[in-house]
Structures are given as C-alpha cells and as structure tokens.
Design a protein around this motif. Structure first.
Motif, PDB file in Angstrom:
ATOM      1  N   PRO A   1       5.362   6.679  -3.999  1.00 17.96           N
ATOM      2  CA  PRO A   1       6.178   5.701  -4.924  1.00 17.96           C
ATOM      3  C   PRO A   1       7.830   6.139  -5.022  1.00 17.96           C
ATOM      4  O   PRO A   1       8.560   5.093  -5.220  1.00 17.96           O
ATOM      5  CB  PRO A   1       5.688   6.245  -6.476  1.00 17.96           C
ATOM      6  N   GLU A   2       8.042   7.277  -4.386  1.00 15.36           N
ATOM      7  CA  GLU A   2       9.560   7.478  -4.182  1.00 15.36           C
ATOM      8  C   GLU A   2      10.080   6.755  -3.194  1.00 15.36           C
ATOM      9  O   GLU A   2      11.383   6.870  -2.871  1.00 15.36           O
ATOM     10  CB  GLU A   2       9.540   9.038  -4.190  1.00 15.36           C
ATOM     11  N   GLY A   3       9.322   6.247  -2.199  1.00 20.68           N
ATOM     12  CA  GLY A   3       9.865   5.256  -1.149  1.00 20.68           C
ATOM     13  C   GLY A   3      10.230   6.298  -0.116  1.00 20.68           C
ATOM     14  O   GLY A   3       9.830   7.443   0.233  1.00 20.68           O
ATOM     15  N   ALA A   9       8.719   8.398   6.337  1.00 17.67           N
ATOM     16  CA  ALA A   9       7.739   8.502   5.490  1.00 17.67           C
ATOM     17  C   ALA A   9       6.540   7.673   6.007  1.00 17.67           C
ATOM     18  O   ALA A   9       5.295   8.163   5.529  1.00 17.67           O
ATOM     19  CB  ALA A   9       8.150   8.199   4.109  1.00 17.67           C
ATOM     20  N   GLY A  10       6.771   6.628   6.638  1.00 15.99           N
ATOM     21  CA  GLY A  10       5.517   5.643   6.890  1.00 15.99           C
ATOM     22  C   GLY A  10       5.798   4.930   8.166  1.00 15.99           C
ATOM     23  O   GLY A  10       7.339   4.669   8.361  1.00 15.99           O
ATOM     24  N   TYR A  66       1.052  -1.159  -0.091  1.00 12.93           N
ATOM     25  CA  TYR A  66      -0.045   0.263   0.000  1.00 12.93           C
ATOM     26  C   TYR A  66       0.927   1.161  -0.126  1.00 12.93           C
ATOM     27  O   TYR A  66       0.521   2.319  -0.635  1.00 12.93           O
ATOM     28  CB  TYR A  66      -1.024   0.186   1.269  1.00 12.93           C
ATOM     29  N   LEU A  67       1.916   1.211   0.961  1.00 15.64           N
ATOM     30  CA  LEU A  67       3.002   2.311   1.120  1.00 15.64           C
ATOM     31  C   LEU A  67       3.514   2.745  -0.326  1.00 15.64           C
ATOM     32  O   LEU A  67       3.630   3.971  -0.646  1.00 15.64           O
ATOM     33  CB  LEU A  67       3.931   2.230   1.993  1.00 15.64           C
ATOM     34  N   GLN A 106      12.825   0.714  -2.390  1.00 13.96           N
ATOM     35  CA  GLN A 106      12.777   2.175  -2.152  1.00 13.96           C
ATOM     36  C   GLN A 106      12.382   2.477  -0.841  1.00 13.96           C
ATOM     37  O   GLN A 106      12.788   3.391  -0.358  1.00 13.96           O
ATOM     38  CB  GLN A 106      11.795   2.691  -3.098  1.00 13.96           C
ATOM     39  N   PHE A 107      12.062   1.528   0.139  1.00 15.96           N
ATOM     40  CA  PHE A 107      11.798   1.616   1.252  1.00 15.96           C
ATOM     41  C   PHE A 107      12.869   1.044   2.239  1.00 15.96           C
ATOM     42  O   PHE A 107      13.514   0.012   1.821  1.00 15.96           O
ATOM     43  CB  PHE A 107      10.369   1.080   1.956  1.00 15.96           C
ATOM     44  N   LYS A 108      13.112   1.715   3.264  1.00 18.84           N
ATOM     45  CA  LYS A 108      14.076   1.255   4.202  1.00 18.84           C
ATOM     46  C   LYS A 108      13.681   1.425   5.530  1.00 18.84           C
ATOM     47  O   LYS A 108      13.100   2.290   6.122  1.00 18.84           O
ATOM     48  CB  LYS A 108      15.362   1.936   4.200  1.00 18.84           C
TER      49      LYS A 108
END
Lengths: 315, 338
Positions: B153-155, B217-218, B147-148, B186-188
């Motif tokens: 989209p840019e992570g 970001a999330g 979902y995130l 793109q997520f960390k």
C-alpha cells in the motif's frame, strides 16, 4: 518439322498433364470443388502467383535470377493498400518508379557484370524495409476498383480461370511472338551472337527487367485485391514459388528456354498441390515435404522425357 | 409427380427442416481450426487442448467433426488458401488463429459469403463479418499494478520487463502497466528492459540494469520473464521484490520454492492456451443459433497464492499453466459481453 513441334509440345505437355492429374485427384477427393465457386476458390490465390511467376520467368530468360520477388510483391502490396487507394496519382508514381528501379537493376547488373542473385538478394532487404516503413503494422485498404476487378464474376468461367488464361496469352504474345521477346530470349540463349547481330544487349536486359517489374507490380495489386489489405510480409513465399513455377512449367535456369503458358500452368499446379495435400489431411509437418515430393516427381518426369527427346534427335 | 411438384415438395421439406436445425442441434455441424503456427510450447498446448476438448465433444455428439489444420509455413497467403480449402470442404464454422489481422480478410469474407461462421481468437482478424475473441492485454498489465497496490500500500519503485520490441502485444501490456501506475501514483517505474518473453534474455537484461537502480519493491512483467528476473536479482544479492509471474512452469516452481522457504507472496497472470477451446464453444453456440456479439474478451488465467499448488501440479514441465474451457464457460463469456 514434325520433330520440333513435338519437342515444344512435350515441354508443355508435362506441366499440363500434371495439372490435369492433380485437378482430377482434387475433384475426386472434394467433388464440391467441381463448380464455378469451387474453381474460383481453388485458383484465385494462384492469380498473383502466376503474375509473379511470369515476372520471374522474364528475369530467368536472360539467365538471371530474382531473389527479391517476394519482398518486391509485398512492397507493391503495401503501396497498393496505402497510396494507391488514398492518393492514386502518387501511388501510380511510386509504382512507376519501382518499375524504373527494376529496369535500372538490369542495367547495373549488365554494365558491372554483377551476379543477379547477389544484387536481388540485396534489393530484397531494401524492398522489405520500404514495405515496413509504409505499413509498420498490417492494415491498409484495397482500392475499390482493384477489389471489383478481382471479385468479378464473369459468365461461363470464374475470374481465376479467366485471369490465368489472359495472363498466359498476353505473356505468350510478348515473349514468344514479339520481336522484343525474341531478343530477350536471344540474350539468354546466346548473348554474343545477339551482340554481333547489332542489337543492344543492355537495352534487352533492361527491357526484360522492366517487364518483370510490371508483372510483379500487377501481382502485388491483384494480391491486395484478394486479401483486401496488406502486410509487409504478405508475399515472402513468392520468391521460391515463382522460381518453382517457372521450372515446373518447363523453363530452364539458363539458355533462354522458357514457356509463358507453362509458367502459368506451373503456378496453378503449385497452388493446387497445396490444396490437394490439405484435402488429403496430411499432417502439416509432412506437407512441405510432400509438396517437395510433387515437385521432384514432375521434374523427374521431365528429365526422363528430355532424355527420350534427345535420343530421338541423335538417331 | 411433375418436376415442378417435386421442386415444391423439396422446398416444403427444406422449410420444415430448417427451424429444427436452427434450434439447439449442432450434431451434424463440422468445425475446423485454422492455425498458422505450431512452433512453441504455447501453440503446442493450444493444439493439445483443442484435440482433447473437441474430441470429447465429437464423441458426445455435440458436433460432427472438429478438425485442426496448421499451415506448413507461418504465412498469410498460405493460410488464406487453407481457409478457402475449408470452404470447399464444407465446414460450417472456422475457428481461426490468424497469421495477420488484415491479410486474411479477403478469404474470411469469402467464407462468410458462403454462410460459414468464422471465429477468430488470439490472432484476431479485422473483417467485420467475423467474430473476435480478443485478449485484453491492457487490463493484464493494469491488473498487475493493482495487485501490487494492495500488496504494497505504501508503494515504491518498480522495474518493468517488456516483451519483444515492436510487437503489438508488448505495446499493449506496457500501456496497461503505465495506466496502472497513473492510477496508483505511489508507484514509480524506475527502469525498463526488454526481456523478449524469454527467461535467459530477461536474466541478462535485468542483471545489466540492476546496478543502476535504487531499491525496487516490485517487478512487473509480461510472462516468460519472471524466473530470469528472480535469478538476476538473487545473483546480485539484493532483497527480493514482488515479481509478478507469467504462468510458466519454471516461474511457478520458483514461486512455490520461495513460498515454502520464506512465505514469499506474489501472483501470476497470462493467457491460457486453452483459449482455442473457448473459441470452439463460441462457434458451437453461434451455430446453435445463439445471438453473440462480434467482439468478446477472453478472461486471462490468474494464479494466486492459494491456488498455486493446484495449478503447478497441472502444468507440464517446461509448459504453461492451462485451462480448458467448457460450454458453460463460453455461455458465460457470451452473456457477459451483452
């Protein structure tokens, strides 16, 4: 002569009577239970409880109390479901070691004059920790032979009844008929006179603890035979159930006054009380209370009869 | 009529009657719910849903009875005894939320041998003769990252709030989240704390780790912890990241406030306590003679931006968003597993 017989008989009569009344009530509520399979279903989980009760009774016979019974049985269950089924030799070794630890506890409690409640409460954390180490997540597998023994279908009476009778008879012979049993009960009754008579109280206490360890090991093994696998928390309830079973069966906390047959009947009664309440459709919120009420009624009955018995004696 | 004749006649009658009862008629069947614990809002909602749905089913004559039993203590030995009692009481099916995945296997096997259908859900049992309605916790974790990835989209950096350490569910959801991060690189995950599925614990834990974190970001969660995380982040006066919620009433309420105030967007996912009713219908379908695979997966309940109000209105104060399943839902789940 007649009087002494009747005192013993009364001691056994009340638990037997309560069991009979409960059984009658269960049969009336659920006629289906009045069959070979029905009786087995009603009582098969009482077999490990009966064994744990005998173990607790042995400890109580030397005026001690074991608060580690539940966690120890859980630990044994974990050993049974892991080592005993995969590497039987090693498993037997561990269980023998556990019995030796029990005997040692008896020695330490006697030599250092420690309160058994504190020692066993401490040990309960040790057993619980070991059980979690062995089986961090529920699992394991019951050894084939244990499963076979526990699900046997002997002719005439179901396994649960046969096992209960065997446990009662064996325990009766060890505790009431053997000289070791007399010695153990003597320690509970009057430690000093046993000492003066030249017996080793230390050895008697160690023997009582070791025997309790053996019965508790059997409880754990039979439990796994019924459930097929183990869980580090599987038998936590057994601590209180076993104490309640001994008391229900006519035992006392002090004085070496115990009754092995009564203890087995007490364990069966406790198990049956749970089923009875569930057949009655009592809400779970009330069930613990109702179970307690049954206990209190039986104990009150006993107190009443004890008083009658004493009045008879005084006359 | 001789005794032998009588015997033959009764066998014949039984044979004639059998196919009828195997087909589409469960009106004389009795189903029992064996539950091991009732001490939190989730379990209470589960029992309420059971009463409501099965009550209607009994009234409509779909089944003869559907009684709920809860053990007085959360112990496997006690639940095993409870199951054995149910066998004696003559239930045709037992729906089971088990205290232990393995310690009830003996009792479950006895029930199967007595011809009783056993359907376990939520707390499932490993005995092969029983049916399992399991929750795909891994997918629940992975779907959050998915979902995130659509939302951002840019992570960016993620904060992970985990549940109670050492519990199977916590490991599963976390594994799913890490799988998702692998899938969307793109997520960390820059930080991870244990929130124990409780708002107050989560708030403390997040407040403690925040100063050491870069901009996030999330926030990926396990349910019951989103509101606490939001409180901690707001108190630190940091920009509000996208916090995935877990269907609790306070979380949904906070989300609604934020949505109205600044058009905040997120989603919420958890297991509906009404899964007990799904298990009930599955048991009914099996009694009906349907072929059902032994392992089924419960769909989890997901709340999105557009159905937030609707779900919030249905959720009790202090409760969990719930959904009660119908016979049609159960059939869909059964068909989906084939």
């Amino acid at each position: 002569m007649r009087r002494t017989v009747s005192a013993d008989a009364i001691r056994l009569a009340i638990p037997a009577l309560s069991l009979a009344i409960l059984l009658g009530a269960v049969f009336w509520l659920q006629p289906r239970a009045m069959s070979y399979i029905g009786l087995n279903l009603l009582f098969n989980l009482a077999v490990p409880i009966a064994l744990a009760t005998i173990a607790q009774m042995l400890i109580m016979s030397v005026n001690d109390l074991d608060l580690a019974m539940g966690t120890f049985v859980s630990f044994v269950a974990c050993v049974t479901a892991t080592f005993l089924s995969e590497e039987p030799f090693f498993g037997v070794l561990i269980l023998a070691g556990a019995v030796a630890v029990y005997a040692m506890l008896g020695v330490v409690i006697h030599l250092r004059n420690l309160p058994s409640i504190v020692v066993s409460l401490g040990m309960s954390f040790v057993w619980a920790g070991l059980a979690v180490l062995l089986l961090p997540a529920p699992g394991g597998q019951a050894p084939e032979w244990v499963r076979t023994v526990m699900t046997m279908k002997p002719p005439v009476a179901p396994m649960a009844i046969v096992a209960s009778v065997v446990i009662a008879v064996v325990a009766h012979f060890i505790v009431m008929r053997s000289s070791l049993g007399v010695l153990i009960r003597g320690v509970g009754g009057n430690q000093r006179s046993v000492e003066r008579a030249g017996w080793s109280v230390l050895a008697a206490r160690a023997a009582a603890y070791a025997l309790a360890g053996v019965f508790a090991v059997l409880a754990g093994i039979s439990l796994v035979g019924l459930t097929t696998s183990a869980d580090a928390n599987i038998a936590l309830r057994y601590t209180l159930l076993s104490i309640a079973g001994v008391i229900l069966g006519g035992g006392e906390f002090i004085g070496g006054r115990i009754s092995p047959i009564g203890a087995v009947i007490g364990a069966l009664t406790l198990t049956l009380a749970g089923s009875f309440l569930s057949f009655l459709r009592i809400s779970p919120d009330w069930q613990i209370g109702a179970q307690g009420a049954i206990l209190i009624i039986v104990l009150a009955l006993r107190l009443l009869l004890n008083r009658l018995e004493n009045r008879d004696k005084r006359r | 009529m001789t005794f032998r004749g009588m015997l033959l006649a009764s066998v014949a009658v039984a044979c004639a009657a059998m196919p009828v009862s195997a087909l589409a008629d469960t009106s004389d069947k009795k189903i029992a719910l064996s539950n091991n614990y009732a001490g939190n809002s989730w379990r209470q909602a589960m029992l309420t849903s059971w009463d409501k749905v099965t009550g209607e089913a009994v009234k409509a004559g779909v089944v003869a009875a559907a009684d709920a039993f809860t053990t007085a203590e959360n112990q496997a030995t006690e639940q095993a005894a409870q199951i054995q009692n149910m066998i004696l009481q003559g239930y045709d099916a037992i729906v089971l939320n088990a205290a232990s995945p393995t310690a009830l296997n003996g009792a479950v096997k006895e029930a199967c041998d007595a011809g009783i259908i056993v359907v376990s859900f939520d707390g499932v049992v490993s005995e092969p003769c029983a049916w399992r309605i399991a929750v795909d916790f891994k997918e629940m974790g992975r779907s959050q990252v998915e979902y995130l990835s659509k939302k951002l989209p840019e992570g960016g950096n993620l904060l992970e709030i985990r549940g109670l350490a050492g519990v199977f569910v916590d490991d599963e959801i976390s594994a799913g989240i890490h799988e998702g991060v692998k899938q969307f690189p793109q997520f960390k995950i820059v930080g991870s704390v244990h929130g124990d599925w409780a708002q107050d614990v989560a708030q403390k834990a997040v407040a403690g780790i925040l100063p050491s974190l870069p901009e996030i970001a999330g926030v990926v969660t396990q349910g019951g912890d989103g509101y606490g995380a939001a409180q901690a982040i707001a108190a630190a006066k940091r920009p509000m990241p996208v916090i995935v919620m877990g269907n609790r009433e306070d979380e949904l309420k906070w989300w609604k406030e934020q949505k109205d105030a600044k058009n905040y967007e997120t989603m919420s996912v958890s297991i509906a306590p009404g899964v007990s009713t799904l298990a009930f219908w599955v048991a009914q379908q099996i009694l009906d003679g349907k072929e059902v695979k032994k392992d089924l997966v419960v769909p989890f309940l997901r709340i999105d931006q557009d159905n937030l109000e609707q779900n919030l209105a249905k959720t009790q104060a202090g409760g969990v968003a719930n959904v009660e399943y119908t016979q049609a839902d159960a059939i869909k789940v059964i068909e989906g597993a084939k």
